[in-house]
Design an enzyme around this catalytic site. Structure first.
Site, short mmCIF file in Angstrom:
data_model
loop_
_atom_site.label_atom_id
_atom_site.label_comp_id
_atom_site.label_asym_id
_atom_site.label_seq_id
_atom_site.Cartn_x
_atom_site.Cartn_y
_atom_site.Cartn_z
CB THR A 133 -51.90 -12.92 31.77
OG1 THR A 133 -52.73 -11.92 31.18
CG2 THR A 133 -52.80 -13.83 32.58
CG ASP A 134 -52.50 -7.44 31.45
OD1 ASP A 134 -52.90 -8.48 30.88
OD2 ASP A 134 -52.42 -6.34 30.87
CD GLU A 135 -56.02 -11.61 29.10
OE1 GLU A 135 -57.07 -12.25 29.15
OE2 GLU A 135 -55.30 -11.53 28.09
CE1 TYR A 158 -54.13 -17.64 29.56
CE2 TYR A 158 -54.93 -15.37 29.46
CZ TYR A 158 -53.88 -16.28 29.51
OH TYR A 158 -52.58 -15.83 29.51
CE LYS A 162 -50.86 -17.82 33.01
NZ LYS A 162 -49.73 -18.75 32.72
CG ASN A 188 -45.91 -10.62 25.32
OD1 ASN A 188 -44.85 -11.20 25.45
ND2 ASN A 188 -46.46 -9.92 26.31
CG HIS A 294 -64.29 -8.03 24.94
ND1 HIS A 294 -64.51 -7.58 23.66
CD2 HIS A 294 -62.95 -7.98 25.12
CE1 HIS A 294 -63.36 -7.28 23.09
NE2 HIS A 294 -62.39 -7.52 23.97
P1 NAD Z 1 -48.68 -20.18 23.44
O1 NAD Z 1 -50.08 -20.66 23.47
O2 NAD Z 1 -48.13 -19.60 22.20
O3 NAD Z 1 -47.69 -21.38 23.85
C1 NAD Z 1 -47.95 -22.24 24.91
C2 NAD Z 1 -46.95 -23.39 24.83
O4 NAD Z 1 -47.19 -24.28 25.93
C3 NAD Z 1 -47.10 -24.24 23.55
O5 NAD Z 1 -45.81 -24.51 23.02
C4 NAD Z 1 -47.77 -25.51 24.04
O6 NAD Z 1 -47.45 -26.65 23.26
C5 NAD Z 1 -47.22 -25.61 25.46
N1 NAD Z 1 -48.10 -26.39 26.33
C6 NAD Z 1 -49.45 -26.27 26.49
N2 NAD Z 1 -49.90 -27.19 27.36
C7 NAD Z 1 -48.81 -27.89 27.80
C8 NAD Z 1 -48.64 -28.95 28.72
N3 NAD Z 1 -49.69 -29.49 29.36
N4 NAD Z 1 -47.40 -29.42 28.93
C9 NAD Z 1 -46.33 -28.91 28.26
N5 NAD Z 1 -46.44 -27.88 27.37
C10 NAD Z 1 -47.67 -27.39 27.14
O7 NAD Z 1 -48.56 -19.17 24.66
P2 NAD Z 1 -47.67 -17.85 24.82
O8 NAD Z 1 -48.38 -16.72 24.21
O9 NAD Z 1 -46.28 -18.16 24.42
O10 NAD Z 1 -47.76 -17.67 26.40
C11 NAD Z 1 -46.78 -18.25 27.26
C12 NAD Z 1 -47.11 -17.87 28.70
O11 NAD Z 1 -47.16 -16.46 28.84
C13 NAD Z 1 -48.47 -18.40 29.17
O12 NAD Z 1 -48.33 -18.85 30.50
C14 NAD Z 1 -49.38 -17.18 29.08
O13 NAD Z 1 -50.41 -17.26 30.05
C15 NAD Z 1 -48.39 -16.07 29.42
N6 NAD Z 1 -48.72 -14.74 28.86
C16 NAD Z 1 -48.97 -14.59 27.53
C17 NAD Z 1 -49.22 -13.31 27.01
C18 NAD Z 1 -49.47 -13.09 25.54
O14 NAD Z 1 -49.78 -11.97 25.14
N7 NAD Z 1 -49.30 -14.08 24.68
C19 NAD Z 1 -49.22 -12.21 27.87
C20 NAD Z 1 -48.96 -12.40 29.23
C21 NAD Z 1 -48.69 -13.67 29.70
P1 TYD Z 2 -56.45 -11.33 22.06
O1 TYD Z 2 -55.31 -11.19 21.13
O2 TYD Z 2 -57.30 -12.56 21.98
O3 TYD Z 2 -55.85 -11.12 23.52
P2 TYD Z 2 -56.62 -10.97 24.94
O4 TYD Z 2 -58.04 -11.31 24.78
O5 TYD Z 2 -55.89 -11.98 25.75
O6 TYD Z 2 -56.38 -9.55 25.37
O7 TYD Z 2 -57.42 -10.09 21.88
C1 TYD Z 2 -56.94 -8.76 22.03
C2 TYD Z 2 -58.11 -7.82 21.86
O8 TYD Z 2 -58.58 -7.91 20.51
C3 TYD Z 2 -59.30 -8.19 22.73
O9 TYD Z 2 -59.95 -6.96 23.13
C4 TYD Z 2 -60.22 -8.97 21.79
C5 TYD Z 2 -59.96 -8.33 20.45
N1 TYD Z 2 -60.09 -9.19 19.27
C6 TYD Z 2 -60.89 -8.81 18.19
O10 TYD Z 2 -61.52 -7.74 18.22
N2 TYD Z 2 -60.96 -9.63 17.10
C7 TYD Z 2 -60.30 -10.82 17.04
O11 TYD Z 2 -60.42 -11.56 16.01
C8 TYD Z 2 -59.46 -11.20 18.14
C9 TYD Z 2 -58.72 -12.51 18.13
C10 TYD Z 2 -59.39 -10.35 19.24
#
Ligand code: NAD
Ligand code: TYD
Length: 352
Positions: A133-135, A158, A162, A188, A294
């Site tokens: 992640t970019d975080e 988190y 990562k 995403n 935040h």
């Molecule tokens: P998600 O939370 O929707 O899914 C995570 C999946 O991993 C789930 O299916 C869960 O059951 C599985 N999982 C969790 N712990 C596990 C374990 N110990 N063993 C096996 N499986 C396990 O997450 P996502 O949004 O699909 O994100 C996927 C990846 O992308 C993560 O590594 C996250 O850090 C990264 N990422 C997410 C975003 C975003 O915006 N969602 C952005 C950048 C990077």
């Molecule tokens: P989020 O989807 O949790 O992603 P991340 O914290 O990983 O960027 O949150 C996106 C932005 O939205 C973040 O600035 C927090 C804000 N947010 C709210 O204002 N209200 C909410 O209920 C949630 C879940 C997030």
């Protein structure tokens, strides 16, 4: 070309979109996918239930924890895995603030288990792609963007977990010469996202006339990327990325949260009609206490993947958001499954 690709966390939001894209829309990929997921609250196997019948020779699901060394070794060996795409993680910042333990265990220890198994099979496994992640880069001021050289400065449990996993992956390349790649992606959105993240939560709350909780002043900025574009970036890196390299992936779509939520409210007014009494959904926006630590602003400079690998996002935010909202309107059954945990019963029946 890889024949047996092990995907971890393939039943989560991005994993589901990635696996579907590879099997349904990527002619360059002709191999088999072995999806290993322990099925936490965020993993719904029903999201991919049709694939076992549609691709009987090309899709396998295994319920296992990436931290379970024996189970992971068995999966790698039984299916002659030659590439790994590692998504599995605890992924929600708010949950990490309340209870960080699982983040340390899965994101750091689990990644380390996979790397050790990889090290012992270095002749067989030709590529390990780590999704991050970019975080990890922390928070930006009003200008500038994260590049691959930006120093790490994670602020939440988190992002710290990562960051630790990224460092381990990088170190296994530097120390043992393992063929790894890493991608750091911005926020995403799209189909199959568990309704706890901003866009998926706001779509469902707005649809149901519930309050839309804005943390702080609502002016925190995120750089949004449609999940299908992220999935394509991952496949591009797996297929053509340079060993040991990191790629930033982003949508060049910086938006304050308040603007995102207003767009969702307005699009839903059009698609689903206004609330009873003709009340516009914007009125549901409710300012609440800010998230601790935040991050104010994220923005990704994705010049490297654009120039070196020719990847570019295809979806604009307006079209991507519209597709996403329509998907949630058309998939109420999926929403009810994940909200109620109803699929957990299905998991018990099928996997014990
Ligand atoms: P998600 O939370 O929707 O899914 C995570 C999946 O991993 C789930 O299916 C869960 O059951 C599985 N999982 C969790 N712990 C596990 C374990 N110990 N063993 C096996 N499986 C396990 O997450 P996502 O949004 O699909 O994100 C996927 C990846 O992308 C993560 O590594 C996250 O850090 C990264 N990422 C997410 C975003 C975003 O915006 N969602 C952005 C950048 C990077
Ligand atoms: P989020 O989807 O949790 O992603 P991340 O914290 O990983 O960027 O949150 C996106 C932005 O939205 C973040 O600035 C927090 C804000 N947010 C709210 O204002 N209200 C909410 O209920 C949630 C879940 C997030």
């Amino acid at each position: 070309m890889m024949k047996n690709l092990l995907v971890t966390g393939g039943c989560g939001f991005i994993g589901v979109n990635f696996i579907r894209q590879l099997l349904e829309e990527t002619p360059d990929f002709t191999g088999r996918i072995i999806n290993v997921d322990v099925l936490t609250y965020a993993g719904n196997p029903l999201s991919l239930a049709d694939l076992e019948a549609r691709f009987p020779d090309r899709y396998v699901f295994i319920k296992a924890d990436i931290g379970d060394r024996a189970a992971m070794a068995a999966a790698l060996d039984a299916y002659r895995v030659d590439a790994v795409c590692h998504f599995a993680a605890e992924s929600h910042v708010d949950r990490s603030i309340v209870r960080p333990d699982a983040f340390i265990q899965t994101n750091i220890v689990g990644t380390h288990v996979l790397l050790e198994l990889f090290r012992a099979r270095r002749e067989k496994i030709r590529r390990f792609h780590h999704i991050s992640t970019d975080e990890v880069f922390g928070s930006l001021g009003p200008s500038g963007a994260f590049t691959e050289e930006t120093p790490y400065a994670p602020n939440s449990p988190y992002s710290a977990s990562k960051a630790a996993s990224d460092h381990l992956v990088r170190a296994y390349h530097a120390t043992y010469g393992l063929p790894v790649t890493i991608s750091n992606c911005s926020n995403n959105y799209g189909p199959y996202q568990f309704p706890e993240k901003l866009i998926s939560l706001m779509i469902l709350n707005a649809l149901e006339g519930k309050p839309l909780p804005m943390y702080g002043d609502g002016l925190n900025v995120r750089d949004w990327l449609y999940v299908g574009d992220h999935a394509r970036a991952i496949w591009t890196i797996l297929a053509r990325g340079v060993e040991g390299r990191t790629y930033n992936v982003g949508g060049r779509t910086e938006l304050p949260n308040l603007e995102v939520v207003r767009m969702i409210a307005d699009q839903l007014d059009q698609l689903a009609g206004p609330l009873p009494g003709g009340r516009p959904r914007r009125e549901l926006i409710t300012f609440v206490k800010d998230r601790p630590g935040h991050d104010r602003r994220y923005a990704i400079d994705c010049t490297r993947i654009e120039r070196e690998l020719g990847w570019r996002p295809r979806e604009s935010f307006a079209t991507g958001l519209n597709r996403t909202i329509r998907w949630y309107l058309d998939h109420r059954e999926w929403v009810e499954q994940v909200r109620s945990g109803e699929y957990q019963q299905w998991i018990r029946e099928h996997y014990g």
